[in-house]
Design a protein around this motif. Structure first.
Motif, PDB file in Angstrom:
ATOM      1  N   GLY A 192      -1.758   3.354  -3.381  1.00 60.24           N
ATOM      2  CA  GLY A 192      -1.770   2.337  -2.344  1.00 60.24           C
ATOM      3  C   GLY A 192      -2.380   2.839  -1.050  1.00 60.24           C
ATOM      4  N   PRO A 209       3.028   9.732   4.979  1.00 61.36           N
ATOM      5  CA  PRO A 209       1.912   8.808   4.775  1.00 61.36           C
ATOM      6  C   PRO A 209       0.878   8.825   5.900  1.00 61.36           C
ATOM      7  N   TYR A 261       0.811  -1.213   0.000  1.00 61.93           N
ATOM      8  CA  TYR A 261       0.000   0.000   0.000  1.00 61.93           C
ATOM      9  C   TYR A 261       0.848   1.269   0.000  1.00 61.93           C
ATOM     10  N   ALA A 262       2.091   1.166  -0.402  1.00 58.13           N
ATOM     11  CA  ALA A 262       2.945   2.355  -0.511  1.00 58.13           C
ATOM     12  C   ALA A 262       2.496   3.209  -1.694  1.00 58.13           C
ATOM     13  N   GLY A 263       2.767   4.509  -1.585  1.00 59.18           N
ATOM     14  CA  GLY A 263       2.433   5.425  -2.680  1.00 59.18           C
ATOM     15  C   GLY A 263       1.005   5.914  -2.601  1.00 59.18           C
ATOM     16  N   PRO A 264       0.676   6.971  -3.353  1.00 56.05           N
ATOM     17  CA  PRO A 264      -0.653   7.584  -3.268  1.00 56.05           C
ATOM     18  C   PRO A 264      -1.802   6.621  -3.540  1.00 56.05           C
ATOM     19  N   ALA A 280       7.123  10.639   1.447  1.00 56.24           N
ATOM     20  CA  ALA A 280       7.250  10.255   0.036  1.00 56.24           C
ATOM     21  C   ALA A 280       6.739  11.423  -0.787  1.00 56.24           C
ATOM     22  N   ASP A 281       7.605  11.953  -1.648  1.00 58.93           N
ATOM     23  CA  ASP A 281       7.265  13.149  -2.426  1.00 58.93           C
ATOM     24  C   ASP A 281       6.863  14.301  -1.508  1.00 58.93           C
TER      25      ASP A 281
END
Length: 250
Positions: free
Chosen positions: A103, A142, A98-101, A137-138
């Motif tokens: 996810g 999170p 579920y990493a990242g937007p 991240a970016d």
């Protein structure tokens, strides 16, 4: 804030009914009556766990485990909470998938579905971030994304993990004020072989401002926690619990 102990601190003893009985007896001797339940082996029936708690006047506020473990064994956690009178099912760590937007958006959807499953049972869901879950991240944290998208979601805020992620514990508490249902107090000190966990209040984490923030934001529960020790586990947790009880008595 009501002080308690996170039972995961005694994991080596939690694989048998006899070990669970010993843990509950020692916890009661420390003067602790409020716990969070985690890492008791699934072979130990919930009825046995609760029997040992009731014999010693101990109540549970919450269960806890990794998100994917709770998903896989949801009936067990519902039953353990129902029998022990717990209010919260706590899930920890954002799973790697579920990493990242995209996810994170899916993870929020999964949390909301789990909430809907727990609500008819009279249970509530909270999330325990680990240090890596705070890593930007970016340029975006999170946990911030989760709390913005998960409307009404609650945090079990482990102040050790927040500190190791570079957040001042008091700043984290104020950042999510009103949505922190419980906190974990865990401490460490540097050693020749690397960092070593030590009883809360005896390590390098500055607690005064965090404790003040807990009081001012009205955090209901605080649990001391220490999964590895340089001595007897009961001595370490007894020292940590005595420290937290003294702080919350002020």
């Amino acid at each position: 804030m009501i002080p308690g102990i996170q039972i995961s601190s005694f994991r080596p003893l939690l694989s048998t009914p006899e070990g669970v009985a010993q843990v509950m007896a020692e916890t009661a001797r420390m003067g602790c009556t409020t716990v969070q339940l985690q890492w008791i082996d699934f072979s130990v029936p919930p009825e046995v766990i609760v029997r040992e708690m009731e014999r010693r006047g101990i109540r549970s506020v919450s269960t806890q485990d990794l998100f994917e473990v709770v998903q896989a064994r949801l009936d067990y956690f519902i039953r353990l909470n129902r029998l022990s009178g717990g209010e919260w099912v706590c899930v920890s760590r954002i799973p790697p998938e579920y990493a990242g937007p995209a996810g994170l958006a899916e993870f929020v959807r999964q949390l909301e579905q789990l909430e809907q499953r727990l609500a008819p049972e009279g249970l509530r869901l909270c999330f325990h971030p680990r240090a890596e879950d705070f890593a930007a991240a970016d340029g975006v944290c999170p946990v911030d994304v989760l709390m913005q998208r998960w409307h009404g979601g609650a945090l079990c805020l482990d102040l050790y993990h927040a500190y190791r992620a570079g957040l001042a514990p008091e700043a984290a508490l104020r950042r999510w004020a009103g949505r922190v249902c419980m906190v974990h107090f865990k401490d460490y000190r540097p050693g020749p072989a690397g960092d070593m966990l030590t009883p809360a209040g005896s390590g390098v984490i500055p607690w005064d401002a965090a404790l003040r923030a807990c009081r001012e934001t009205q955090v209901p529960y605080g649990f001391v926690e220490q999964e590895t020790w340089d001595g007897d586990s009961f001595r370490c947790l007894g020292q940590a619990f005595a420290w937290l009880r003294a702080q919350t008595a002020e």
